[in-house]
Write a protein that holds these residues in place. Structure first.
Motif, mmCIF file in Angstrom:
data_model
loop_
_atom_site.group_PDB
_atom_site.id
_atom_site.type_symbol
_atom_site.label_atom_id
_atom_site.label_comp_id
_atom_site.label_asym_id
_atom_site.label_seq_id
_atom_site.Cartn_x
_atom_site.Cartn_y
_atom_site.Cartn_z
ATOM 1 N N UNK A 159 0.826 -1.207 0.000
ATOM 2 C CA UNK A 159 0.000 0.000 0.000
ATOM 3 C C UNK A 159 0.862 1.259 0.000
ATOM 4 N N UNK A 160 1.920 1.264 0.794
ATOM 5 C CA UNK A 160 2.779 2.448 0.857
ATOM 6 C C UNK A 160 3.572 2.641 -0.432
ATOM 7 N N UNK A 161 3.760 1.568 -1.204
ATOM 8 C CA UNK A 161 4.487 1.671 -2.477
ATOM 9 C C UNK A 161 3.580 2.038 -3.642
ATOM 10 N N UNK A 162 2.265 2.135 -3.397
ATOM 11 C CA UNK A 162 1.321 2.455 -4.466
ATOM 12 C C UNK A 162 1.603 3.842 -5.037
ATOM 13 N N UNK A 163 1.341 3.989 -6.328
ATOM 14 C CA UNK A 163 1.566 5.252 -7.009
ATOM 15 C C UNK A 163 0.238 5.784 -7.555
ATOM 16 N N UNK A 208 -2.297 15.392 -8.041
ATOM 17 C CA UNK A 208 -1.068 14.966 -8.731
ATOM 18 C C UNK A 208 -1.373 13.838 -9.719
ATOM 19 N N UNK A 209 -0.641 13.793 -10.822
ATOM 20 C CA UNK A 209 -0.887 12.788 -11.851
ATOM 21 C C UNK A 209 0.037 11.584 -11.743
ATOM 22 N N UNK A 210 1.115 11.734 -11.004
ATOM 23 C CA UNK A 210 2.029 10.606 -10.842
ATOM 24 C C UNK A 210 2.761 10.723 -9.512
ATOM 25 N N UNK A 211 3.628 9.759 -9.253
ATOM 26 C CA UNK A 211 4.379 9.738 -8.006
ATOM 27 C C UNK A 211 3.688 8.879 -6.961
ATOM 28 N N UNK A 212 4.319 8.746 -5.815
ATOM 29 C CA UNK A 212 3.766 7.946 -4.736
ATOM 30 C C UNK A 212 2.393 8.466 -4.318
ATOM 31 N N UNK A 213 1.498 7.547 -4.021
ATOM 32 C CA UNK A 213 0.145 7.924 -3.621
ATOM 33 C C UNK A 213 0.144 8.561 -2.237
ATOM 34 N N UNK A 214 0.867 7.959 -1.303
ATOM 35 C CA UNK A 214 0.899 8.467 0.075
ATOM 36 C C UNK A 214 2.270 9.041 0.382
ATOM 37 N N UNK A 222 6.119 7.627 2.907
ATOM 38 C CA UNK A 222 5.779 7.253 4.279
ATOM 39 C C UNK A 222 6.478 5.944 4.614
ATOM 40 N N UNK A 223 6.975 5.824 5.824
ATOM 41 C CA UNK A 223 7.653 4.606 6.249
ATOM 42 C C UNK A 223 6.734 3.688 7.026
ATOM 43 N N UNK A 224 7.086 2.418 7.088
ATOM 44 C CA UNK A 224 6.268 1.461 7.822
ATOM 45 C C UNK A 224 6.226 1.749 9.324
ATOM 46 N N UNK A 225 7.333 2.185 9.949
ATOM 47 C CA UNK A 225 7.242 2.532 11.377
ATOM 48 C C UNK A 225 6.176 3.598 11.643
ATOM 49 N N UNK A 226 6.062 4.570 10.727
ATOM 50 C CA UNK A 226 5.028 5.598 10.876
ATOM 51 C C UNK A 226 3.642 4.966 10.814
#
Length: 320
Positions: A159-163, A208-214, A222-226
């Motif tokens: 999920x954090x890697x989604x764009x 935004x049209x591209x790049x990381x979603x979150x 965003x990091x997993x610890x967060x």
């Protein structure tokens, strides 16, 4: 990793083979690769601390290592994972003729309870309360993140890697393509409530049209610890008394889908499980008597009498 292997007296060929091993097979994703590095690193560090040559360890050393892992109080699943990672590594090194034997080959690994999942999940009511709280009291980003975690039963790394460009349409469905375990891409439906939360968040960001979603306010990932801290803070604020993790959203989605009576193979495909037994671990209602097929089975074989039943001898046939 290379410096640790060198300190543990691993031959140069073994170090080079390790680099290849880490990017081959099931270790294509960064998250999976990092997990294997950590698990092998624990073993190599133990070898250094105990004077064991990691390039030619004995089976006795492997047995002692497993015994110490168990004695340390680690969960059986954690012990099993660490041993499996090191065994996979040595199997590869043996095949490449970098070491003579795999010291963990044939070792008795801890028996795992495969019947249930140890992750703490949330009920339907708790999940509803959490999402409602996030909609009213949290940022648009938090609301969208929590919704996408639940709606896709996605692992937090995926999920954090989604764009942004991963959002799309397919045959009338709003979808998102996520990179899942093993490095492959899987398409998930994004239901209207989740999509509305995502659109609200993207509108706040200026579409935004591209790049990381979150991303953070400064545009960083965003990091997993967060994410771990976030879900526990929000769940506590929503009145959930126990501690959860990002994986609790995946657990809850699978459990609720099974409780709602979705066919096992459908939920298995949704979750991306290779083995249906893994999906069954989430089926908390599988022992419910309400699901018992006994009534239907009995009805299917009960014969309707074709003739009147004979009158018992001790019952009067008529008269007063």
């Amino acid at each position: 990793m290379a410096s640790l292997l060198h300190a543990a007296r691993m031959p140069e060929g073994g170090s080079r083979a390790t680099a290849v091993w880490l990017v081959s097979g099931r270790r294509e994703s960064d998250h999976t690769r990092a997990a294997y590095i950590r698990d092998v690193g624990w073993w190599v560090a133990w070898c250094l601390a105990t004077g064991v040559d990691a390039g030619s360890p004995s089976t006795t050393a492997a047995d002692v290592y497993m015994a110490e892992l168990k004695a340390s109080g680690l969960a059986r699943a954690t012990v099993g994972r660490r041993v499996a990672a090191v065994s996979s590594w040595y199997t590869y090194l043996v095949r490449k003729q970098c070491v003579a034997v795999n010291p963990f080959d044939g070792a008795e690994r801890p028996r795992l309870d495969t019947s249930t999942s140890t992750t703490r999940g949330m009920s339907r009511e708790q999940m509803s309360a959490l999402l409602a709280h996030a909609a009213q009291h949290e940022t648009a980003r938090t609301h969208a993140l929590l919704w996408l975690m639940f709606a896709t039963a996605g692992r937090i790394g995926s999920v954090l890697a989604a764009r942004v460009q991963d959002l799309d349409q397919d045959r009338g469905h709003q979808v998102i393509d996520l990179t899942v375990k093993g490095g492959t891409t899987k398409r998930f439906v994004v239901p209207p409530a989740a999509l509305a939360a995502i659109h609200a968040y993207l509108a706040e960001r200026g579409h935004p049209e591209d790049g990381l979603l979150f991303v953070t306010r400064t545009g960083r990932a965003l990091g997993q610890p967060y994410a771990w801290k976030l879900v526990n803070r929000v769940s506590h604020a929503a009145g959930i008394a126990f501690k959860i993790s990002p994986h609790s959203f995946r657990h809850s989605a699978i459990t609720i889908a099974l409780t709602d009576g979705r066919p096992l193979h459908v939920v298995q495909d949704f979750a991306g499980h290779a083995d249906p037994r893994t999906t069954r671990r989430y089926d908390r209602a599988r022992e419910s008597l309400d699901r018992s097929p006994a009534y239907e089975l009995a009805a299917s074989v009960t014969l309707v009498p074709q003739h009147p039943a004979p009158i018992p001898h001790n019952v009067p046939s008529g008269g007063d």
